[in-house]
Design an enzyme around this catalytic site. Structure first.
Site, PDB file in Angstrom:
ATOM      1  N   ASP A 161       0.787  -1.040   0.325  1.00 35.00           N
ATOM      2  CA  ASP A 161       0.061   0.036   0.010  1.00 35.00           C
ATOM      3  C   ASP A 161       0.932   0.980   0.042  1.00 35.00           C
ATOM      4  OD1 ASP A 161      -2.434  -1.639   0.163  1.00 35.00           O
ATOM      5  OD2 ASP A 161      -2.391  -1.458   2.470  1.00 35.00           O
TER       6      ASP A 161
ATOM      7  N   TYR B  43       6.460 -10.019   7.120  1.00 35.19           N
ATOM      8  CA  TYR B  43       6.285  -8.541   7.259  1.00 35.19           C
ATOM      9  C   TYR B  43       6.815  -8.092   8.687  1.00 35.19           C
ATOM     10  CZ  TYR B  43       3.543  -7.124   3.201  1.00 35.19           C
ATOM     11  OH  TYR B  43       3.029  -7.184   1.749  1.00 35.19           O
TER      12      TYR B  43
END
Length: 324
Positions: free
Chosen positions: A79, A148
């Site tokens: 994003d 992540y």
């Protein structure tokens, strides 16, 4: 046929029959200056920058319908504001078009493209390596898992200026034990509908393999001659004391990681309890208190793939719509 040094024996000359090939591109980027990975009109994106650079290197005109298409397929779209230490994408291209990258260099076409992109791309994108992809490789669907890390500086401490671009500062002192109780509830195959948005035709069912908060070790780096007992003072590593959330899953739905982080942070701040988090896991329904945390704290650290002989099988299996 002339082969450049290091050229694989199966590489076809651009002057022979034209063949289509797939390249694997490993890269990283500082997401602070991008509106995410995916190409968007009039906005600066990672995909847009790299595709434009490839077209320039290979003399491909974007406004010419007769020109070959340059389109990257990525392991996972990040994003706006999210970083990547190690991202992976692939590019399908004709051998003769790729050969345009060589010029006067005495290297294979893929190495030539790698070197030219490394010099051409802006400083917030780094090309690690470009190589011919093995049969069956798909950057998105062949991936086994993605890792992540979300980094937080809590307790009102100052953020080291060198890492301020990928760390979120929080005034409160966070309860790491409570946050780990919440994080443990995410491990396994679950519907993360309370923390994610499905893609069209997709689901929010994902399998989380690892999820845990930890404090970065208070290690020190010695500068000057301190290591040998000489001059100099001990200097803390830049990430010392940071609260880091590491999560590994086969794949992630949109906003899933940052929303899970926000849920954990609310527990760590004492605004919500672990039972609230457990209820959100049990009832996959999106609502305002599980929105995403700030983007800049999140980094895609690694994408793992199976052995080459299992790539195609993995890609086929992951395309299936998941169920519980």
């Amino acid at each position: 046929m002339i082969l450049f040094p290091g050229t694989p024996p199966h590489w076809s000359s651009p002057f022979a029959s034209i063949e289509r090939m797939r390249l694997r591109i490993d890269l990283g980027y500082d997401g602070g200056g991008f509106y995410g990975w995916a190409r968007q009109p009039e906005l600066r994106t990672v995909q847009g920058e790299i595709e434009a650079a490839i077209r320039k290197v290979l003399h491909v005109r974007a406004d010419d319908p007769e020109s070959p298409e340059i389109r990257l397929v990525v392991a996972g779209r990040t994003d706006t504001g999210v970083h990547a230490l190690h991202q992976v994408c692939h590019l399908d291209i004709d051998e003769d078009v790729l050969a345009r990258a060589v010029g006067h260099m005495n290297v294979t076409p893929e190495v030539a493209l790698e070197r030219r992109l490394q010099r051409m791309l802006p400083d917030d994108i780094a090309i690690h390596r470009i190589r011919r992809a093995p049969n069956g490789f798909d950057a998105r669907f062949s991936a086994l898992e993605r890792t992540y890390v979300y980094r937080v500086c809590d307790n009102g401490r100052f953020v080291d200026p060198r890492i301020r671009g990928f760390v979120v500062a929080i005034d409160e002192t966070l309860d790491m034990d409570a946050m780990n109780q919440a994080a443990a509830l995410t491990i396994g195959l679950h519907d993360f509908g309370s923390f994610a948005t499905p893609n069209p035709g997709g689901t929010t069912i994902r399998e989380v393999k690892y999820a845990r908060w930890h404090r970065a070790d208070p290690g020190v780096a010695l500068h000057g001659g301190a290591a040998s007992g000489g001059y100099g003072e001990p200097v803390p590593y830049a990430e010392t004391g940071l609260l880091c959330f590491t999560i590994v899953a086969d794949a992630f739905a949109r906003n899933m990681v940052r929303s899970l982080v926000n849920g954990c942070l609310q527990v760590g701040r004492g605004r919500k309890d672990v039972d609230w988090f457990a209820q959100k896991m049990a009832e996959p329904k999106r609502e305002g208190s599980t929105g995403p945390a700030a983007a800049k704290g999140l980094t895609l650290e690694y994408v793992a793939y199976p052995p080459d002989d299992q790539l195609a099988e993995r890609a086929q299996a992951i395309r299936a719509v998941r169920t519980l």
